[in-house]
Design a protein around this motif. Sequence first.
Motif, PDB file in Angstrom:
ATOM      1  N   ASN A 160       0.832  -1.204   0.000  1.00  0.00           N
ATOM      2  CA  ASN A 160       0.000   0.000   0.000  1.00  0.00           C
ATOM      3  C   ASN A 160       0.863   1.248   0.000  1.00  0.00           C
ATOM      4  O   ASN A 160       1.823   1.350   0.746  1.00  0.00           O
ATOM      5  CB  ASN A 160      -0.913   0.008   1.233  1.00  0.00           C
ATOM      6  CG  ASN A 160      -1.869  -1.154   1.213  1.00  0.00           C
ATOM      7  OD1 ASN A 160      -2.195  -1.674   0.157  1.00  0.00           O
ATOM      8  ND2 ASN A 160      -2.319  -1.565   2.373  1.00  0.00           N
TER       9      ASN A 160
ATOM     10  N   ASP B 188      -3.035  -5.933   6.145  1.00  0.00           N
ATOM     11  CA  ASP B 188      -4.258  -5.135   6.205  1.00  0.00           C
ATOM     12  C   ASP B 188      -5.494  -6.023   6.111  1.00  0.00           C
ATOM     13  O   ASP B 188      -6.477  -5.823   6.825  1.00  0.00           O
ATOM     14  CB  ASP B 188      -4.282  -4.091   5.085  1.00  0.00           C
ATOM     15  CG  ASP B 188      -3.258  -2.990   5.295  1.00  0.00           C
ATOM     16  OD1 ASP B 188      -2.739  -2.875   6.425  1.00  0.00           O
ATOM     17  OD2 ASP B 188      -2.995  -2.240   4.340  1.00  0.00           O
TER      18      ASP B 188
ATOM     19  N   THR C 286       2.420  -0.433   4.416  1.00  0.00           N
ATOM     20  CA  THR C 286       2.051  -1.710   5.011  1.00  0.00           C
ATOM     21  C   THR C 286       1.769  -2.717   3.905  1.00  0.00           C
ATOM     22  O   THR C 286       1.477  -2.355   2.775  1.00  0.00           O
ATOM     23  CB  THR C 286       0.799  -1.567   5.901  1.00  0.00           C
ATOM     24  OG1 THR C 286      -0.276  -1.070   5.108  1.00  0.00           O
ATOM     25  CG2 THR C 286       1.079  -0.634   7.059  1.00  0.00           C
TER      26      THR C 286
ATOM     27  N   GLU D  22      -6.048  -7.767   9.401  1.00  0.00           N
ATOM     28  CA  GLU D  22      -6.640  -6.842  10.373  1.00  0.00           C
ATOM     29  C   GLU D  22      -8.142  -6.690  10.123  1.00  0.00           C
ATOM     30  O   GLU D  22      -8.937  -6.688  11.065  1.00  0.00           O
ATOM     31  CB  GLU D  22      -5.971  -5.473  10.279  1.00  0.00           C
ATOM     32  CG  GLU D  22      -4.683  -5.350  11.030  1.00  0.00           C
ATOM     33  CD  GLU D  22      -4.123  -3.935  10.949  1.00  0.00           C
ATOM     34  OE1 GLU D  22      -4.907  -2.964  11.024  1.00  0.00           O
ATOM     35  OE2 GLU D  22      -2.893  -3.809  10.808  1.00  0.00           O
TER      36      GLU D  22
END
Length: 144
Positions: free
Chosen positions: A80, A90, A85, A93
Motif C-alpha cells: 500500500n 491489512d 504496510t 486486520e
Amino acid sequence: MSRVWWFVSAAGVLTFLISGLILLGGTRAPDGESWLRDPDSIILQILVVVGAIISVGAPAAGKLQRIGTGVEKTVDHVVNSHGGTILRDDIDELKDLVKAVRVEQKQQRDDIIGIREEIGQIRRSERDQWNAIENTANRTRKET
C-alpha cells in the motif's frame, strides 16, 4: 530494466570481446607463436557467438522487461502506498475486525431477543391484570 541498462550491458559485452582479442593477440602460446594465428577465423567465431547471444537475448530481454513491468504493477498493488504496510497484513486486520463485529452483533441480537421476551411477559402480565380487573368489576363487594 530500462534501455540504458541494456545499452550499458551490451557495451560491457563488446568491451569484454575486444579486450579478449587484444589479450589473445598480445600473448604468446607455449610454442612461441601468437594465440591469434588466424585472426579472421577467431573474429568470425566471436561474431557467430555474439549473433547467437543477441538472437536469443533480444526476445528474452523483451520477455524479461514485460515480466519486470508486471512485477512492478503487482508490487504497487500489494504494498500500500499510503503507509508502506503489506496488503496481506491489512486484510488480516480487517478479518479480525469483521469477526469482532460479528461477535458483537450476535450479542446485540441476543439482547434484543431477551428484551422482546421481557416486553412480551410484561404485556401478558398487564393483559392478565386488566382481565382480572374487568372480571371483578361487575361483582359487588361483600362485607365480612
